[in-house]
Write a protein that holds these residues in place. Sequence first.
Motif, PDB file in Angstrom:
ATOM      1  N   VAL A  10       0.852  -1.208   0.000  1.00 37.54           N
ATOM      2  CA  VAL A  10       0.000   0.000   0.000  1.00 37.54           C
ATOM      3  C   VAL A  10       0.881   1.249   0.000  1.00 37.54           C
ATOM      4  O   VAL A  10       0.638   2.200  -0.746  1.00 37.54           O
ATOM      5  CB  VAL A  10      -0.970   0.003   1.211  1.00 37.54           C
ATOM      6  CG1 VAL A  10      -1.646   1.362   1.369  1.00 37.54           C
ATOM      7  CG2 VAL A  10      -2.015  -1.095   1.047  1.00 37.54           C
ATOM      8  N   PHE A  11       1.935   1.235   0.825  1.00 37.54           N
ATOM      9  CA  PHE A  11       2.835   2.399   0.858  1.00 37.54           C
ATOM     10  C   PHE A  11       3.376   2.678  -0.542  1.00 37.54           C
ATOM     11  O   PHE A  11       3.366   3.829  -1.017  1.00 37.54           O
ATOM     12  CB  PHE A  11       3.998   2.165   1.835  1.00 37.54           C
ATOM     13  CG  PHE A  11       5.017   3.273   1.782  1.00 37.54           C
ATOM     14  CD1 PHE A  11       4.789   4.475   2.457  1.00 37.54           C
ATOM     15  CD2 PHE A  11       6.173   3.153   1.014  1.00 37.54           C
ATOM     16  CE1 PHE A  11       5.706   5.524   2.375  1.00 37.54           C
ATOM     17  CE2 PHE A  11       7.092   4.197   0.936  1.00 37.54           C
ATOM     18  CZ  PHE A  11       6.861   5.378   1.613  1.00 37.54           C
ATOM     19  N   GLN A  12       3.852   1.621  -1.207  1.00 36.99           N
ATOM     20  CA  GLN A  12       4.463   1.823  -2.530  1.00 36.99           C
ATOM     21  C   GLN A  12       3.446   2.336  -3.540  1.00 36.99           C
ATOM     22  O   GLN A  12       3.729   3.260  -4.302  1.00 36.99           O
ATOM     23  CB  GLN A  12       5.128   0.525  -3.011  1.00 36.99           C
ATOM     24  CG  GLN A  12       6.479   0.379  -2.337  1.00 36.99           C
ATOM     25  CD  GLN A  12       7.053  -1.016  -2.369  1.00 36.99           C
ATOM     26  OE1 GLN A  12       6.299  -1.991  -2.407  1.00 36.99           O
ATOM     27  NE2 GLN A  12       8.362  -1.113  -2.364  1.00 36.99           N
ATOM     28  N   GLY A  63       1.395   6.879  -6.605  1.00 33.95           N
ATOM     29  CA  GLY A  63       0.223   7.661  -7.024  1.00 33.95           C
ATOM     30  C   GLY A  63       0.425   9.149  -6.772  1.00 33.95           C
ATOM     31  O   GLY A  63       0.083   9.991  -7.609  1.00 33.95           O
ATOM     32  N   LEU A  64       1.013   9.472  -5.621  1.00 29.81           N
ATOM     33  CA  LEU A  64       1.291  10.883  -5.313  1.00 29.81           C
ATOM     34  C   LEU A  64       2.232  11.462  -6.377  1.00 29.81           C
ATOM     35  O   LEU A  64       1.979  12.538  -6.930  1.00 29.81           O
ATOM     36  CB  LEU A  64       1.938  10.999  -3.933  1.00 29.81           C
ATOM     37  CG  LEU A  64       2.467  12.390  -3.574  1.00 29.81           C
ATOM     38  CD1 LEU A  64       1.306  13.355  -3.313  1.00 29.81           C
ATOM     39  CD2 LEU A  64       3.388  12.343  -2.351  1.00 29.81           C
ATOM     40  N   TYR A  65       3.319  10.731  -6.670  1.00 24.50           N
ATOM     41  CA  TYR A  65       4.293  11.241  -7.638  1.00 24.50           C
ATOM     42  C   TYR A  65       3.646  11.384  -9.027  1.00 24.50           C
ATOM     43  O   TYR A  65       3.923  12.333  -9.750  1.00 24.50           O
ATOM     44  CB  TYR A  65       5.522  10.323  -7.705  1.00 24.50           C
ATOM     45  CG  TYR A  65       6.404  10.343  -6.463  1.00 24.50           C
ATOM     46  CD1 TYR A  65       6.593  11.510  -5.721  1.00 24.50           C
ATOM     47  CD2 TYR A  65       7.065   9.194  -6.028  1.00 24.50           C
ATOM     48  CE1 TYR A  65       7.406  11.532  -4.583  1.00 24.50           C
ATOM     49  CE2 TYR A  65       7.893   9.206  -4.901  1.00 24.50           C
ATOM     50  CZ  TYR A  65       8.058  10.374  -4.183  1.00 24.50           C
ATOM     51  OH  TYR A  65       8.872  10.395  -3.070  1.00 24.50           O
ATOM     52  N   VAL A 124       0.080  13.622   0.801  1.00 22.16           N
ATOM     53  CA  VAL A 124      -0.977  12.755   0.249  1.00 22.16           C
ATOM     54  C   VAL A 124      -2.356  13.306   0.602  1.00 22.16           C
ATOM     55  O   VAL A 124      -3.267  13.288  -0.241  1.00 22.16           O
ATOM     56  CB  VAL A 124      -0.792  11.300   0.731  1.00 22.16           C
ATOM     57  CG1 VAL A 124      -2.007  10.449   0.379  1.00 22.16           C
ATOM     58  CG2 VAL A 124       0.470  10.690   0.107  1.00 22.16           C
ATOM     59  N   SER A 125      -2.523  13.856   1.823  1.00 22.47           N
ATOM     60  CA  SER A 125      -3.864  14.367   2.154  1.00 22.47           C
ATOM     61  C   SER A 125      -4.205  15.568   1.272  1.00 22.47           C
ATOM     62  O   SER A 125      -5.357  15.736   0.878  1.00 22.47           O
ATOM     63  CB  SER A 125      -4.027  14.662   3.637  1.00 22.47           C
ATOM     64  OG  SER A 125      -3.250  15.757   3.990  1.00 22.47           O
ATOM     65  N   GLN A 126      -3.196  16.397   0.907  1.00 21.93           N
ATOM     66  CA  GLN A 126      -3.487  17.531   0.004  1.00 21.93           C
ATOM     67  C   GLN A 126      -3.878  17.040  -1.396  1.00 21.93           C
ATOM     68  O   GLN A 126      -4.579  17.728  -2.120  1.00 21.93           O
ATOM     69  CB  GLN A 126      -2.271  18.459  -0.105  1.00 21.93           C
ATOM     70  CG  GLN A 126      -2.021  19.309   1.132  1.00 21.93           C
ATOM     71  CD  GLN A 126      -1.234  20.601   0.818  1.00 21.93           C
ATOM     72  OE1 GLN A 126      -1.388  21.180  -0.246  1.00 21.93           O
ATOM     73  NE2 GLN A 126      -0.400  21.027   1.750  1.00 21.93           N
ATOM     74  N   LYS A 127      -3.388  15.876  -1.788  1.00 20.76           N
ATOM     75  CA  LYS A 127      -3.637  15.377  -3.158  1.00 20.76           C
ATOM     76  C   LYS A 127      -4.648  14.225  -3.178  1.00 20.76           C
ATOM     77  O   LYS A 127      -4.826  13.582  -4.220  1.00 20.76           O
ATOM     78  CB  LYS A 127      -2.307  14.897  -3.786  1.00 20.76           C
ATOM     79  CG  LYS A 127      -1.307  16.009  -4.063  1.00 20.76           C
ATOM     80  CD  LYS A 127      -1.772  16.937  -5.173  1.00 20.76           C
ATOM     81  CE  LYS A 127      -2.100  18.298  -4.653  1.00 20.76           C
ATOM     82  NZ  LYS A 127      -2.884  19.131  -5.547  1.00 20.76           N
ATOM     83  N   ARG A 128      -5.319  13.942  -2.018  1.00 19.22           N
ATOM     84  CA  ARG A 128      -6.219  12.779  -1.931  1.00 19.22           C
ATOM     85  C   ARG A 128      -7.276  12.803  -3.037  1.00 19.22           C
ATOM     86  O   ARG A 128      -7.457  11.823  -3.769  1.00 19.22           O
ATOM     87  CB  ARG A 128      -6.886  12.746  -0.546  1.00 19.22           C
ATOM     88  CG  ARG A 128      -7.804  11.557  -0.343  1.00 19.22           C
ATOM     89  CD  ARG A 128      -8.451  11.577   1.050  1.00 19.22           C
ATOM     90  NE  ARG A 128      -9.314  10.409   1.234  1.00 19.22           N
ATOM     91  CZ  ARG A 128     -10.559  10.318   0.788  1.00 19.22           C
ATOM     92  NH1 ARG A 128     -11.092  11.347   0.131  1.00 19.22           N
ATOM     93  NH2 ARG A 128     -11.270   9.221   0.988  1.00 19.22           N
ATOM     94  N   ASP A 140      -7.035   3.952  -5.473  1.00 19.15           N
ATOM     95  CA  ASP A 140      -7.977   3.342  -4.551  1.00 19.15           C
ATOM     96  C   ASP A 140      -8.084   4.169  -3.255  1.00 19.15           C
ATOM     97  O   ASP A 140      -7.086   4.336  -2.538  1.00 19.15           O
ATOM     98  CB  ASP A 140      -7.450   1.924  -4.257  1.00 19.15           C
ATOM     99  CG  ASP A 140      -8.403   1.110  -3.419  1.00 19.15           C
ATOM    100  OD1 ASP A 140      -9.421   1.680  -2.968  1.00 19.15           O
ATOM    101  OD2 ASP A 140      -8.128  -0.080  -3.204  1.00 19.15           O
ATOM    102  N   ALA A 141      -9.308   4.647  -2.958  1.00 18.89           N
ATOM    103  CA  ALA A 141      -9.513   5.475  -1.751  1.00 18.89           C
ATOM    104  C   ALA A 141      -9.168   4.686  -0.488  1.00 18.89           C
ATOM    105  O   ALA A 141      -8.652   5.255   0.488  1.00 18.89           O
ATOM    106  CB  ALA A 141     -10.954   5.964  -1.707  1.00 18.89           C
ATOM    107  N   ALA A 142      -9.435   3.375  -0.490  1.00 17.70           N
ATOM    108  CA  ALA A 142      -9.158   2.571   0.721  1.00 17.70           C
ATOM    109  C   ALA A 142      -7.652   2.529   0.983  1.00 17.70           C
ATOM    110  O   ALA A 142      -7.203   2.620   2.143  1.00 17.70           O
ATOM    111  CB  ALA A 142      -9.715   1.164   0.540  1.00 17.70           C
ATOM    112  N   ASP A 143      -6.862   2.406  -0.074  1.00 16.73           N
ATOM    113  CA  ASP A 143      -5.387   2.432   0.080  1.00 16.73           C
ATOM    114  C   ASP A 143      -4.942   3.767   0.670  1.00 16.73           C
ATOM    115  O   ASP A 143      -4.133   3.820   1.597  1.00 16.73           O
ATOM    116  CB  ASP A 143      -4.704   2.310  -1.298  1.00 16.73           C
ATOM    117  CG  ASP A 143      -4.506   0.856  -1.731  1.00 16.73           C
ATOM    118  OD1 ASP A 143      -4.945  -0.040  -0.996  1.00 16.73           O
ATOM    119  OD2 ASP A 143      -3.906   0.651  -2.808  1.00 16.73           O
ATOM    120  N   ILE A 144      -5.493   4.840   0.099  1.00 12.95           N
ATOM    121  CA  ILE A 144      -5.071   6.180   0.534  1.00 12.95           C
ATOM    122  C   ILE A 144      -5.439   6.379   1.999  1.00 12.95           C
ATOM    123  O   ILE A 144      -4.641   6.899   2.788  1.00 12.95           O
ATOM    124  CB  ILE A 144      -5.718   7.266  -0.360  1.00 12.95           C
ATOM    125  CG1 ILE A 144      -5.237   7.098  -1.811  1.00 12.95           C
ATOM    126  CG2 ILE A 144      -5.392   8.663   0.145  1.00 12.95           C
ATOM    127  CD1 ILE A 144      -5.939   8.003  -2.807  1.00 12.95           C
TER     128      ILE A 144
END
Length: 261
Positions: free
Chosen positions: A156-158, A163-165, A216-220, A229-233
């Motif tokens: 999930v971290f990876q 996804g952020l990048y 990540v929260s700014q780009k959720r 996937d929202a669950a991953d985030i």
Amino acid sequence: MTNLADYVFHNVPAQLTPLQEFLDPFTRGELAEIQPAAGGHFLDVGAGGGSVTRMLSELAGESGRVDAVDQDTHMVPEGPNITIHTQDLSSGEPLAAQGPFDLVHGRLLTHHLENRVEFVHRLAGSLKPGGWLLLGEFVRSAPKVVSAPSEHHAAVFQRVLDGLYDVMTARHTHGGWGHEVHRTMLDAGLTEVRTRWHYESWTGGGYGCRLFENNVSQKRDAMIEAGFDAADIDLFLKDLMHNPDMVVRSHEFVSIRGRRA
Ligand SMILES: C[S@@+](CC[C@H](N)C(=O)[O-])C[C@H]1O[C@@H](n2cnc3c(N)ncnc32)[C@H](O)[C@@H]1O
């Protein structure tokens, strides 16, 4: 808050404070090597929370001065030798701060600018003979897990960091730009060009994971819109980044300096 430029993040303490905790000791070391003289004229571009502006202000002393430029200056500290300019540096317009400068510093700014190559040439041209340009950037590298409570947590971290990048790159942020700065400084005629890399382990709950959490929260919403996937985030935000059993490699920071002959 309204940001003037098309910048991928918002300047908030939750982002800029952990960034400073990670990078300020390193930047202080870089400045200690350069040894800018008291009484000098220094420029901080993309000043953000202003911690480096403050360092430069102390180095400049009463007889020196510092110009700080950002598209959002609400967190830049005021001071008797500090002049603050609000400017969109991607506009191609002349710098609001008048040189020439003894030292120009820019941390985590130029990878956000579409006009980054021309901008570095412009900064190099704004130096006095013997003046230094010091730039620092994050470069995109494969997310690395050092230790995780489970393979699921690691995966999930990876996924989330990739996804952020991806979302950042879609907003004209250049993930490989940091590797091109050295050559760009040489092309701009600077001498004594030198690159140094800095990264470390970040543990859940520490300042580094707070930075990942804020990014990540700014780009959720943008990540979900792009199909992540929202669950991953949400697992990333609510568990992984607070979990002391989660240890990951930090953003990779590259620091490049060069000097006008
Ligand atoms: C990641 S922050 C880094 C802040 C600070 N240099 C530091 O390292 O602590 C990036 C900064 O660049 C600024 N920035 C991004 N795009 C910009 C633009 N087009 N013009 C001016 N400033 C910009 C942002 O407002 C933000 O303050």
